[in-house]
Design a protein around this motif. Structure first.
Motif: not given
Length: 390
Positions: A204-216
């Motif tokens: 499962k991939t979740y996309y973050l609205q962060l430049i430093e950590l784009p996805s988890l």
């Protein structure tokens, strides 16, 4: 504020950490902890820093786990490699019964070289650190389970083979081809028992609205039933622990009764039989109990770090069987011990010859340099004398 967007979440459904308390998701411990840890955190940079480093435990604990797991992996890999080499290099060692021991050694080597590092990776990281390949996520869980099932079934097969040989000596013994066919079915059975971990694991991939950590990404077990994981733990407890323990203990008790009073029986025989049974029981009991309790608990019953360390200790107990098996089935066997000694002595002699060649080469180089130095000194001396005479 951190926002997680589900894969394919183009419909505007976002998962907001710390606000949505009714998340309808199937998450593993790490993903669940991500949501729980985000609640009540005033500074989101703290959470960002933790997940950017992708560390579940602090550095001292990480170093200890790496050290202990490293010791288990090295000793287990070397011991099981010696068992395999002993049978491969000598045709006389390729008996039907030794085939089962080789099968056990191969599965234990797989546990040490593949299964244990993968488990350690999952213990130390908060989210999936490998490439985002769904097949890789599925394979990681299946490989670990397959190697463990093959190991335990092989131990059971060895006990049954010894039981048949000693308790019913007049019956036809198992031949090499029969042993190979049995080994094939052992692997097929292990693949079948481990197949749920392949089918129900997903990335499962979740996309973050962060430049430093784009996805988890999280490699989780997404069971179709609510208590699917707990039911599989109970299933594993029966087929990977209880049944093998029952078979091994009964077989060894019958072997001991049969051998009692025979002249060929030595004091070492009952000790070996007891050691095999006791070692198996002690090695796998903590991990099976932990899995059962954790999977049947509605809520985490420990803080994350404590649970990680507890699981690691239980897992190391189980993996220690991959270290003890070469000792119990190899070193305590006279034929295998002789082969081990020959292999180790050959390696030692080879190393000594290599060292001697290096020393001789170094000495030759030094003597050559010394000869050149003497020639230079002599030439300079003659030139000096001639200049004084003339």
């Amino acid at each position: 504020m951190l926002v997680l967007v589900e894969p394919g979440g183009g419909n505007g459904n976002h998962m907001v950490l710390g606000l949505d308390l009714n998340l309808n998701l199937t998450l593993n411990g790490s993903a669940r902890w991500l949501i729980e840890a985000s609640r009540g955190i005033q500074d989101p940079n703290i959470l960002l820093e933790k997940f950017s480093q992708n560390k579940k435990v602090d550095d001292p604990t990480r170093a200890l786990l790496l050290t202990f797991y490293g010791i288990l992996v090295v000793i287990g890999a070397v011991g099981n490699a010696l068992v395999v080499i002993s049978v491969v290099r000598k045709p006389a060692m390729r008996t039907a019964r030794n085939m089962f021991i080789v099968n056990l050694a191969v599965s234990d080597a797989l546990v040490c070289s593949v299964g244990t590092p993968l488990t350690l990776m999952e213990l130390l990281t908060k989210h999936w650190p490998l490439p985002d390949w769904p097949s890789l996520c599925k394979a990681c869980g299946a490989i670990q389970a397959i190697s463990i099932f093959v190991s335990t079934i092989s131990i059971t097969a060895i006990a049954l083979d010894r039981y048949q040989l000693i308790v019913y000596p007049t019956r036809p013994g198992l031949q090499t081809m029969g042993a190979l066919i049995t080994m094939f079915f052992i692997w097929v059975t292990a693949f079948t028992l481990a197949s749920p971990l392949y089918m129900f694991r997903s990335l499962k991939t979740y996309y973050l609205q962060l430049i430093e950590l784009p996805s988890l990404s999280f490699c989780i077990e997404d069971w179709p039933l609510e208590n699917g994981r707990a039911m599989y733990s109970l299933f594993s407890l029966i087929f990977q622990y209880l049944l093998p323990v029952l078979v091994v203990v009964i077989a060894h008790v019958q072997i001991h009764r049969r051998l009692r009073g025979r002249r060929r029986m030595t004091r070492k025989t009952p000790t070996i039989l007891i050691a095999i049974a006791v070692t198996y029981v002690i090695s796998w009991l903590p991990l099976n109990v932990f899995n059962l309790v954790a999977d049947f608990s509605a809520q985490p019953f420990m803080e994350e770090k404590t649970m990680t360390i507890t699981y690691a200790i239980c897992h190391m107990f189980g993996m220690s069987s991959a270290v003890s098996n070469p000792l119990l089935y190899g070193w305590l066997n006279d034929n295998f011990r002789k082969e081990f000694m020959e292999i180790l002595c050959c390696c030692k002699k080879r190393e000594m010859k290599k060292t001697t060649r290096v020393k001789n080469r170094k000495m030759d180089t030094e003597l050559t340099a010394l000869a050149q130095l003497e020639h230079t000194v002599t030439a300079n001396t003659k030139t000096s004398q001639c200049s004084q005479i003339f």
